[in-house]
Write an enzyme that holds these catalytic residues in place. Structure first.
Site, PDB file in Angstrom:
ATOM      1  N   CYS A   1      36.972  65.619  30.761  1.00 27.18           N
ATOM      2  CA  CYS A   1      36.240  66.728  30.138  1.00 27.18           C
ATOM      3  C   CYS A   1      36.389  66.621  28.622  1.00 27.18           C
ATOM      4  O   CYS A   1      37.482  66.306  28.122  1.00 27.18           O
ATOM      5  CB  CYS A   1      36.834  68.072  30.615  1.00 27.18           C
ATOM      6  SG  CYS A   1      36.136  69.494  29.748  1.00 27.18           S
TER       7      CYS A   1
ATOM      8  N   HIS B   1      37.077  47.572  26.340  1.00 29.50           N
ATOM      9  CA  HIS B   1      35.872  48.398  26.170  1.00 29.50           C
ATOM     10  C   HIS B   1      35.924  49.620  27.064  1.00 29.50           C
ATOM     11  O   HIS B   1      34.908  50.190  27.414  1.00 29.50           O
ATOM     12  CB  HIS B   1      34.605  47.573  26.445  1.00 29.50           C
ATOM     13  CG  HIS B   1      34.315  46.611  25.338  1.00 29.50           C
ATOM     14  ND1 HIS B   1      33.428  45.574  25.462  1.00 29.50           N
ATOM     15  CD2 HIS B   1      34.820  46.523  24.078  1.00 29.50           C
ATOM     16  CE1 HIS B   1      33.382  44.903  24.315  1.00 29.50           C
ATOM     17  NE2 HIS B   1      34.236  45.448  23.464  1.00 29.50           N
TER      18      HIS B   1
ATOM     19  N   THR C   1      29.382  38.850  37.722  1.00 24.59           N
ATOM     20  CA  THR C   1      28.014  38.574  38.205  1.00 24.59           C
ATOM     21  C   THR C   1      28.031  38.154  39.676  1.00 24.59           C
ATOM     22  O   THR C   1      27.160  38.532  40.442  1.00 24.59           O
ATOM     23  CB  THR C   1      27.325  37.478  37.354  1.00 24.59           C
ATOM     24  OG1 THR C   1      28.215  36.359  37.228  1.00 24.59           O
ATOM     25  CG2 THR C   1      26.951  38.007  35.989  1.00 24.59           C
TER      26      THR C   1
ATOM     27  N   CYS D   1      32.466  69.866  34.081  1.00 25.13           N
ATOM     28  CA  CYS D   1      33.864  70.206  34.411  1.00 25.13           C
ATOM     29  C   CYS D   1      33.938  71.626  34.988  1.00 25.13           C
ATOM     30  O   CYS D   1      33.037  72.446  34.795  1.00 25.13           O
ATOM     31  CB  CYS D   1      34.692  70.134  33.113  1.00 25.13           C
ATOM     32  SG  CYS D   1      36.412  70.617  33.300  1.00 25.13           S
TER      33      CYS D   1
ATOM     34  N   ILE E   1      33.923  47.012  32.135  1.00 20.64           N
ATOM     35  CA  ILE E   1      34.340  48.402  32.391  1.00 20.64           C
ATOM     36  C   ILE E   1      34.407  48.690  33.895  1.00 20.64           C
ATOM     37  O   ILE E   1      34.810  49.771  34.295  1.00 20.64           O
ATOM     38  CB  ILE E   1      33.369  49.382  31.702  1.00 20.64           C
ATOM     39  CG1 ILE E   1      31.923  49.139  32.130  1.00 20.64           C
ATOM     40  CG2 ILE E   1      33.501  49.268  30.187  1.00 20.64           C
ATOM     41  CD1 ILE E   1      30.922  50.124  31.510  1.00 20.64           C
TER      42      ILE E   1
ATOM     43  N   ALA F   1      31.330  39.823  31.141  1.00 22.29           N
ATOM     44  CA  ALA F   1      30.450  40.230  32.251  1.00 22.29           C
ATOM     45  C   ALA F   1      30.181  39.111  33.250  1.00 22.29           C
ATOM     46  O   ALA F   1      29.901  39.360  34.423  1.00 22.29           O
ATOM     47  CB  ALA F   1      29.143  40.770  31.678  1.00 22.29           C
TER      48      ALA F   1
HETATM   49  N1  APR Z   1      29.721  31.593  35.353  1.00 24.80           N
HETATM   50  C1  APR Z   1      29.961  31.300  34.044  1.00 24.80           C
HETATM   51  N2  APR Z   1      29.419  31.997  33.013  1.00 24.80           N
HETATM   52  C2  APR Z   1      28.614  33.023  33.340  1.00 24.80           C
HETATM   53  C3  APR Z   1      28.322  33.392  34.671  1.00 24.80           C
HETATM   54  C4  APR Z   1      28.925  32.622  35.700  1.00 24.80           C
HETATM   55  N3  APR Z   1      28.710  32.887  37.008  1.00 24.80           N
HETATM   56  N4  APR Z   1      27.469  34.463  34.651  1.00 24.80           N
HETATM   57  C5  APR Z   1      27.244  34.742  33.344  1.00 24.80           C
HETATM   58  N5  APR Z   1      27.923  33.884  32.567  1.00 24.80           N
HETATM   59  C6  APR Z   1      28.005  33.855  31.106  1.00 24.80           C
HETATM   60  C7  APR Z   1      26.667  33.943  30.421  1.00 24.80           C
HETATM   61  O1  APR Z   1      26.165  32.634  30.183  1.00 24.80           O
HETATM   62  C8  APR Z   1      27.010  34.666  29.120  1.00 24.80           C
HETATM   63  O2  APR Z   1      27.301  33.739  28.075  1.00 24.80           O
HETATM   64  O3  APR Z   1      28.719  35.008  30.729  1.00 24.80           O
HETATM   65  C9  APR Z   1      28.287  35.428  29.443  1.00 24.80           C
HETATM   66  C10 APR Z   1      28.059  36.923  29.504  1.00 24.80           C
HETATM   67  O4  APR Z   1      27.766  37.326  28.188  1.00 24.80           O
HETATM   68  P1  APR Z   1      27.263  38.825  27.934  1.00 24.80           P
HETATM   69  O5  APR Z   1      26.188  39.148  28.889  1.00 24.80           O
HETATM   70  O6  APR Z   1      27.002  38.921  26.463  1.00 24.80           O
HETATM   71  O7  APR Z   1      28.496  39.723  28.342  1.00 24.80           O
HETATM   72  P2  APR Z   1      29.816  39.975  27.507  1.00 24.80           P
HETATM   73  O8  APR Z   1      30.178  38.793  26.666  1.00 24.80           O
HETATM   74  O9  APR Z   1      30.837  40.465  28.451  1.00 24.80           O
HETATM   75  O10 APR Z   1      29.364  41.187  26.531  1.00 24.80           O
HETATM   76  C11 APR Z   1      30.372  41.722  25.705  1.00 24.80           C
HETATM   77  O11 APR Z   1      28.775  43.431  25.061  1.00 24.80           O
HETATM   78  O12 APR Z   1      27.247  45.099  25.457  1.00 24.80           O
HETATM   79  C12 APR Z   1      28.562  44.819  25.234  1.00 24.80           C
HETATM   80  O13 APR Z   1      30.244  46.244  25.936  1.00 24.80           O
HETATM   81  C13 APR Z   1      29.382  45.262  26.399  1.00 24.80           C
HETATM   82  O14 APR Z   1      31.477  44.343  27.131  1.00 24.80           O
HETATM   83  C14 APR Z   1      30.136  44.012  26.792  1.00 24.80           C
HETATM   84  C15 APR Z   1      30.087  43.181  25.538  1.00 24.80           C
END
Ligand code: APR
Length: 248
Positions: free
Chosen positions: A131, A123, A27, A157, A107, A23
């Site tokens: 549907c 994921h 961001t 659907c 996603i 994620a």
């Molecule tokens: N630069 C570097 N690191 C970053 C930045 C950035 N700009 N922004 C956020 N992060 C780091 C955060 O420090 C964190 O460790 O990215 C990481 C995001 O971690 P999560 O929020 O846990 O996201 P993710 O690892 O993708 O989660 C995995 O959890 O809920 C499920 O399905 C969902 O795919 C997701 C999975």
């Protein structure tokens, strides 16, 4: 040599790079991550936990709550979200043949929007929806989903059954094609860049065990459990780092 110079050197030396992202990659495009202090899981949604709402149990038993959250927090109410410099640089590295695959836990569709072709979404994806009725299984776009909401906010659907996003909810199996393609890419890679992920969700996090190469890079604001295994660890904002990467 600075950490960014070392990253550039690794990239220059590699012809078979795989990127494993989370994620934190999105961001900079305005999509909050999950576990950072201002992440999605730090927020309550009408005193309900997002981790529960994004589960198969919630989708089955509380569909109005699920779809309200999904349209609001996942599809950002249709707000146009643009790929950022990270997505664009990765697409450029693929275009010159250095980057062979992007494995993402995200996603959203930002890697595809930036032009990347080999994107394995372990994921699932918001890009398509189907549907749920056996024998129908008609495919719908994100736009269709907004247009087909019934009075309870649930997308329906033509056949009258519910349309379900192709995202992997908690308690569900990961898409096997994305998993198999990811394993294959990792086994052939000479460099693996892991970025923007807390690496706390399994089985996705276990994929890095298939990597056999000699350049493992972790680029993440927070520490991860794989830091000790890495050849290079950069705890910086990955947007700032990617802005300095030269694609050559
Ligand atoms: N630069 C570097 N690191 C970053 C930045 C950035 N700009 N922004 C956020 N992060 C780091 C955060 O420090 C964190 O460790 O990215 C990481 C995001 O971690 P999560 O929020 O846990 O996201 P993710 O690892 O993708 O989660 C995995 O959890 O809920 C499920 O399905 C969902 O795919 C997701 C999975």
């Amino acid at each position: 040599m600075t950490d960014i110079e070392q990253l550039q050197k690794f990239i220059d030396e590699s012809q078979n790079i795989v990127f494993f992202g989370g994620a934190g990659v999105s961001t900079a495009s305005g999509i909050p991550d999950f576990r950072s202090p201002n992440g999605l899981y730090a927020q309550n949604y009408g005193n309900r936990k997002p981790e529960y709402i994004l589960s198969s149990t919630c989708w089955k038993n509380e569909r109005e709550l699920f779809y309200k959250f999904y349209f609001d927090k996942i599809l950002m109410n249709g707000q146009k979200i643009e790929p950022n410099i990270i997505h664009k640089k990765l697409a450029e590295l693929e275009a010159i043949g250095k980057l062979k695959a992007i494995i993402t836990q995200n996603i959203d569709t930002l890697h595809q929007d930036a032009g990347s072709k080999n994107v394995y979404q372990v994921h699932g994806t918001t890009l398509t929806n189907h549907c749920i009725r056996q024998g129908c299984n008609k495919e719908y776009s994100i736009r269709d989903l907004f247009e087909r909401k019934n009075e309870d906010g649930i997308p329906v659907c033509d056949c009258g059954s519910v349309i379900k996003p192709d995202v992997t909810l908690y308690e569900e199996q990961l898409p096997s094609d994305a998993w198999e393609n990811s394993v294959k890419a990792l086994k052939n890679a000479d460099m693996l860049i892991i970025a923007g992920t807390s690496l706390v969700v399994y089985p996705a996090a276990s994929l890095l065990n298939y990597f056999r190469g000699d350049k493992l890079v972790i680029l993440n604001l927070q520490e991860t459990e794989a830091d000790s295994m890495a050849d290079l660890v950069i705890h910086k904002d990955m947007k700032d780092v990617f802005e300095k990467i030269i694609v050559r």
